[in-house]
Write a protein that holds these residues in place. Structure first.
Motif, PDB file in Angstrom:
ATOM      1  N   ALA A 111      48.620  38.102  37.802  1.00 23.54           N
ATOM      2  CA  ALA A 111      47.640  38.692  38.722  1.00 23.54           C
ATOM      3  C   ALA A 111      48.278  38.991  40.071  1.00 23.54           C
ATOM      4  N   VAL A 112      49.116  38.062  40.578  1.00 24.05           N
ATOM      5  CA  VAL A 112      49.799  38.281  41.856  1.00 24.05           C
ATOM      6  C   VAL A 112      50.735  39.475  41.752  1.00 24.05           C
ATOM      7  N   ILE A 113      51.489  39.571  40.685  1.00 24.66           N
ATOM      8  CA  ILE A 113      52.404  40.698  40.483  1.00 24.66           C
ATOM      9  C   ILE A 113      51.622  42.011  40.394  1.00 24.66           C
ATOM     10  N   ALA A 114      50.510  41.987  39.674  1.00 21.51           N
ATOM     11  CA  ALA A 114      49.690  43.197  39.539  1.00 21.51           C
ATOM     12  C   ALA A 114      49.145  43.635  40.897  1.00 21.51           C
ATOM     13  N   MET A 115      48.731  42.679  41.739  1.00 26.07           N
ATOM     14  CA  MET A 115      48.217  43.038  43.073  1.00 26.07           C
ATOM     15  C   MET A 115      49.316  43.639  43.940  1.00 26.07           C
ATOM     16  N   PHE A 116      50.506  43.065  43.894  1.00 28.48           N
ATOM     17  CA  PHE A 116      51.604  43.625  44.675  1.00 28.48           C
ATOM     18  C   PHE A 116      51.973  45.022  44.195  1.00 28.48           C
ATOM     19  N   MET A 130      48.558  20.456  28.715  1.00 31.94           N
ATOM     20  CA  MET A 130      49.694  20.990  29.394  1.00 31.94           C
ATOM     21  C   MET A 130      49.802  22.497  29.181  1.00 31.94           C
ATOM     22  N   LYS A 131      49.445  22.939  27.965  1.00 29.66           N
ATOM     23  CA  LYS A 131      49.521  24.368  27.675  1.00 29.66           C
ATOM     24  C   LYS A 131      48.517  25.155  28.523  1.00 29.66           C
ATOM     25  N   SER A 132      47.351  24.548  28.774  1.00 30.15           N
ATOM     26  CA  SER A 132      46.338  25.270  29.562  1.00 30.15           C
ATOM     27  C   SER A 132      46.796  25.456  31.003  1.00 30.15           C
ATOM     28  N   ILE A 133      47.493  24.470  31.572  1.00 32.63           N
ATOM     29  CA  ILE A 133      48.005  24.604  32.943  1.00 32.63           C
ATOM     30  C   ILE A 133      49.087  25.672  32.976  1.00 32.63           C
ATOM     31  N   ALA A 134      49.979  25.693  31.998  1.00 29.43           N
ATOM     32  CA  ALA A 134      51.029  26.710  31.933  1.00 29.43           C
ATOM     33  C   ALA A 134      50.420  28.098  31.758  1.00 29.43           C
ATOM     34  N   MET A 135      49.361  28.158  30.943  1.00 35.93           N
ATOM     35  CA  MET A 135      48.686  29.432  30.718  1.00 35.93           C
ATOM     36  C   MET A 135      48.026  29.929  32.010  1.00 35.93           C
ATOM     37  N   LYS A 136      47.396  29.000  32.753  1.00 36.58           N
ATOM     38  CA  LYS A 136      46.748  29.366  34.022  1.00 36.58           C
ATOM     39  C   LYS A 136      47.777  29.837  35.035  1.00 36.58           C
ATOM     40  N   ASN A 137      48.930  29.158  35.092  1.00 35.91           N
ATOM     41  CA  ASN A 137      49.998  29.562  36.009  1.00 35.91           C
ATOM     42  C   ASN A 137      50.512  30.957  35.664  1.00 35.91           C
ATOM     43  N   ARG A 138      50.687  31.195  34.386  1.00 37.08           N
ATOM     44  CA  ARG A 138      51.180  32.490  33.937  1.00 37.08           C
ATOM     45  C   ARG A 138      50.175  33.597  34.309  1.00 37.08           C
ATOM     46  N   VAL A 139      48.889  33.374  34.077  1.00 33.52           N
ATOM     47  CA  VAL A 139      47.851  34.353  34.421  1.00 33.52           C
ATOM     48  C   VAL A 139      47.822  34.581  35.932  1.00 33.52           C
ATOM     49  N   PHE A 140      47.953  33.478  36.677  1.00 31.72           N
ATOM     50  CA  PHE A 140      47.956  33.594  38.137  1.00 31.72           C
ATOM     51  C   PHE A 140      49.112  34.477  38.606  1.00 31.72           C
ATOM     52  N   TRP A 141      50.315  34.232  38.092  1.00 32.54           N
ATOM     53  CA  TRP A 141      51.471  35.004  38.533  1.00 32.54           C
ATOM     54  C   TRP A 141      51.389  36.453  38.065  1.00 32.54           C
TER      55      TRP A 141
END
Length: 128
Positions: free
Chosen positions: A14-19, A1-12
């Motif tokens: 990255a999205v914020i950094a791109m914007f 469960m922690k790995s999915i939360a970690m992946k979501n956090r990294v994804f968001w």
């Protein structure tokens, strides 16, 4: 469960950094081009083409070959002339009587080549 939360956090992140990276604007730099500048450039192109067509004549090519100048080197030199050099060479051509002095003009251009070669600007004549 922690790995999915970690992946979501990294994804968001990255999205914020791109914007954020996309929101930075680089200022555009443009100058106004006057009609005189465009006219001078088109006249320089016409003069360069006329001098180039002079090099296509058989008598001029023969004279250059007799003097040891390669036609392609001469054409490259004409293509590389500045606007002031081109205007000077063209003015000398305009002063010649019709049908006379083409050899003198070619010798003048050759003299310019030699002087530029001696000054180290070009390397047309490696033996000099």
């Amino acid at each position: 469960m922690k790995s999915i939360a970690m992946k979501n956090r990294v994804f968001w992140y990255a999205v914020i950094a791109m914007f954020m990276a996309g929101s930075f604007q680089v200022p555009a730099v443009a100058d106004v081009v006057s009609t005189d500048q465009i006219l001078m450039e088109s006249q320089a192109d016409a003069k360069r083409a006329e001098l180039g067509s002079l090099l296509q004549r058989a008598d001029v090519q023969q004279q250059l070959m007799n003097l040891g100048v390669d036609i392609t080197d001469a054409q490259q030199r004409i293509d590389g002339m500045t606007d002031s050099e081109l205007a000077s060479a063209y003015d000398q051509l305009e002063l010649l009587p019709a049908g006379e002095g083409a050899v003198g003009f070619v010798l003048g251009v050759l003299l310019i080549f030699i002087l530029l070669d001696l000054a180290g600007v070009t390397n047309i004549f490696p033996g000099i």
